[in-house]
Motif scaffolding. Sequence first.
Motif, PDB file in Angstrom:
ATOM      1  N   ALA A   1      23.401  25.242  39.199  1.00 49.21           N
ATOM      2  CA  ALA A   1      24.702  25.189  38.522  1.00 49.21           C
ATOM      3  C   ALA A   1      25.277  23.776  38.565  1.00 49.21           C
ATOM      4  O   ALA A   1      25.883  23.316  37.594  1.00 49.21           O
ATOM      5  CB  ALA A   1      25.667  26.186  39.152  1.00 49.21           C
ATOM      6  N   ALA A   2      25.086  23.075  39.692  1.00 46.09           N
ATOM      7  CA  ALA A   2      25.585  21.701  39.802  1.00 46.09           C
ATOM      8  C   ALA A   2      24.854  20.781  38.827  1.00 46.09           C
ATOM      9  O   ALA A   2      25.483  19.951  38.151  1.00 46.09           O
ATOM     10  CB  ALA A   2      25.427  21.196  41.233  1.00 46.09           C
ATOM     11  N   VAL A   3      23.543  20.925  38.736  1.00 45.98           N
ATOM     12  CA  VAL A   3      22.759  20.083  37.831  1.00 45.98           C
ATOM     13  C   VAL A   3      23.147  20.353  36.382  1.00 45.98           C
ATOM     14  O   VAL A   3      23.370  19.423  35.597  1.00 45.98           O
ATOM     15  CB  VAL A   3      21.240  20.308  38.057  1.00 45.98           C
ATOM     16  N   VAL A   4      23.255  21.624  36.030  1.00 42.34           N
ATOM     17  CA  VAL A   4      23.598  21.984  34.647  1.00 42.34           C
ATOM     18  C   VAL A   4      25.012  21.514  34.319  1.00 42.34           C
ATOM     19  O   VAL A   4      25.258  20.986  33.224  1.00 42.34           O
ATOM     20  CB  VAL A   4      23.437  23.508  34.432  1.00 42.34           C
ATOM     21  N   THR A   5      25.945  21.674  35.238  1.00 40.46           N
ATOM     22  CA  THR A   5      27.315  21.226  34.989  1.00 40.46           C
ATOM     23  C   THR A   5      27.371  19.704  34.848  1.00 40.46           C
ATOM     24  O   THR A   5      28.106  19.183  34.013  1.00 40.46           O
ATOM     25  CB  THR A   5      28.257  21.694  36.109  1.00 40.46           C
TER      26      THR A   5
END
Length: 138
Positions: A9-13
Amino acid sequence: MDYARTLKAAVVTAIATAAGHLAMSAGFAWTRGQEPDHPDDWSGLPEFGATVLTTWILMPLVLWIGMRVLGERRTQLQILLGTPLWIGVSSVYIDDVDRPGGGLMPVPVLILFVLAGALLGAYDPGSVRNDEAGTERA
């Protein structure tokens, strides 16, 4: 907490934030480059509106597609709360991005947005139901 899901989720965000920010920077540069017929009219308004709308539409699309590509499902919370959060952040700092020569939103704000997106994406409503079912069987 599922740390792998949180990292995804951090990478995608972060990718979605970079895409939205780049779209704003490029769009505003394009808007400034348009030659107005009358310097006192609202000649750049359609381009400005298209730029803002593009970044607002881009955020949920990149969040959803990115999480799906990484194999995560049930990301509604990340999309439903992350998108309005991006709309708010991009609205508040729109003047920081819309500068001649390109501008940048404050880095701490971008980091906080990515952290918020990571926490929103870490929540998996399916795992809560599975955990509750597992405790009832035990």
